[in-house]
Structure formats: structure tokens, C-alpha cells
Design an enzyme around this catalytic site. Structure first.
Site, mmCIF file in Angstrom:
data_model
loop_
_atom_site.group_PDB
_atom_site.id
_atom_site.type_symbol
_atom_site.label_atom_id
_atom_site.label_comp_id
_atom_site.label_asym_id
_atom_site.label_seq_id
_atom_site.Cartn_x
_atom_site.Cartn_y
_atom_site.Cartn_z
ATOM 1 N N ASP A 1 1.280 -24.210 -45.558
ATOM 2 C CA ASP A 1 0.709 -24.900 -44.403
ATOM 3 C C ASP A 1 -0.813 -24.898 -44.510
ATOM 4 O O ASP A 1 -1.458 -23.850 -44.443
ATOM 5 C CB ASP A 1 1.147 -24.193 -43.107
ATOM 6 N N SER B 1 3.530 -27.122 -33.843
ATOM 7 C CA SER B 1 2.136 -26.711 -33.934
ATOM 8 C C SER B 1 1.585 -26.334 -32.557
ATOM 9 O O SER B 1 2.093 -25.430 -31.905
ATOM 10 C CB SER B 1 1.321 -27.827 -34.595
ATOM 11 N N HIS C 1 2.219 -28.550 -43.450
ATOM 12 C CA HIS C 1 2.262 -28.629 -41.979
ATOM 13 C C HIS C 1 3.105 -29.837 -41.566
ATOM 14 O O HIS C 1 2.595 -30.853 -41.087
ATOM 15 C CB HIS C 1 0.828 -28.748 -41.441
#
Length: 218
Positions: A167, A114, A199
Site C-alpha cells: 500500500d 481507507s 491501495h
């Protein structure tokens, strides 16, 4: 932006390769060491720094562990000044790691999840030494309008980008757009899509990561 905490797992045999990995927003380095330890070979050292808690614009000033300030968790959500300061610190960390280990920079894989992946890819593409590869998990290319001009190095090394279609934190569209931008100026980019993945990681993705690590850090 960078705390003094750096989680490391030493190799169990003679050290010849290193993985430097940056966690996601609100996480810590410790959260990734055990995962990466299961994917590496015995000669590989794992280095997982932790971010300091900083005041986040996107959270109206609430402090959380973050590599840089953001207005939103998406492309172009980065505070450019804060972000570039973090990139400079990554370069310093890499220099120190290489100096202390005496291994070639070409034996170092840099990656992140991320926000950490965004930091890793920009830092790698602007680092003054050649690296082994780049790993981006559920991430994006930051300050993307600066590319390809911003990329001063490492455009010809293997890059693995992974993203789930479901996600809910960093929309899949940002991953796809990142893939398009990357392929316009790098030569060895692979984008793997995971249907239904949120995610996070899953078994399939971890196997792909392991394969990639073994390929770039033989």
C-alpha cells in the site's frame, strides 16, 4: 462533510439486511455501489453516502471529497474536532436508515475504504445500538490512543480488516498496528493480509469480503 448524495441499491427481494459503506478520500459513493452489489445477497440493501468537498490541511487548503480534515493520511492524522463531527453524522444517518427501514440494527453491516473505513470503525464502536459487523479496507483505527475507553459498544461483533503489503497511500504498518490495537479490546477481529496489493482491492480480497458479508448478513 456529508453531501446530500446517497447512492443506494435496493434489495431485489424483501429487505432484511443493509450495508452502509463509506468511500475513500477523493472518491464518491457511486464508486462502490456496483462493487458491493456483486457481493451482496438479494435481500440486502446497499447505502453509499458521498462526502462533501472540504478544505484539507494535508493538501494546503485544496478542497477534495473528504469525511473529515486531516494533516496526513495516517493514524493520528485526523483533525479530532472535524472527525468527531463526522462520527456524529454517521450516527444520525444510521438512526434515519433504521427508522425508515424498520429492520433491526443487528442486520446492518457498516464499513469503508481507507478514510471511510476509519470513520466506519470509530462510528460503529461508539454507536448506541448493536450492529451486525464492521468492514475495514486499507484503513486504520482513528484516534487510537482513546481506545479501549472510547469503545462504548460493538466490541463483540465480527470485524474484518483487510490490507495490502504494498500500500503506497496508507502504509501497511498502520494496518498492522491497527490490528494489534483492535485485538486488545475486541473479540472477533480478523486481519487478512494481501501480499503485493497496493491501495486498492483485488479478486482475492473481494472474495473474502463476500464471504464475510454472507456470514454476518445471512
Amino acid at each position: 462533510m456529508f453531501s446530500d448524495t446517497i447512492e443506494t441499491i435496493p434489495p431485489s427481494v424483501k429487505h432484511s439486511t443493509t450495508i452502509v459503506f463509506f468511500h475513500g478520500l477523493g472518491e464518491s459513493g457511486k464508486m462502490w455501489t456496483s462493487t458491493l452489489a456483486k457481493l451482496r445477497k438479494p435481500h440486502t440493501k446497499i447505502v453509499c453516502p458521498s462526502a462533501d468537498k472540504i478544505s484539507m490541511t494535508m493538501y494546503k487548503g485544496f478542497a477534495t471529497k473528504s469525511w473529515f480534515d486531516m494533516t496526513a493520511l495516517k493514524e493520528m492524522g485526523e483533525n479530532e474536532s472535524s472527525f468527531l463531527q463526522a462520527v456524529d453524522l454517521v450516527h444520525v444517518l444510521l438512526d434515519k436508515e433504521l427508522s425508515s427501514s424498520c429492520i433491526s440494527s443487528k442486520k446492518v453491516l457498516i464499513g469503508g475504504f481507507s478514510q471511510g473505513g476509519a470513520l466506519a470503525v470509530y462510528a460503529a464502536l461508539t454507536y448506541h445500538k448493536p450492529l451486525a459487523g464492521i468492514l475495514m479496507l486499507s484503513s486504520w483505527i482513528p484516534l487510537h490512543i482513546k481506545f479501549p475507553n472510547a469503545a462504548t459498544n460493538n466490541t463483540d461483533i465480527p470485524i474484518l480488516q483487510c490490507h495490502g503489503t504494498n500500500d503506497s497511500v496508507l502504509d501497511f504498518q498502520y494496518g498492522r498496528r491497527t490490528s494489534e490495537v483492535m485485538k486488545s479490546f475486541v473479540t472477533k477481529h480478523e486481519f487478512i493480509i494481501y501480499q503485493g496489493l497496493n491501495h486498492c482491492t483485488n479478486k482475492e480480497e473481494l472474495e473474502d469480503i463476500k464471504t464475510f458479508i454472507n456470514k454476518v448478513l445471512p
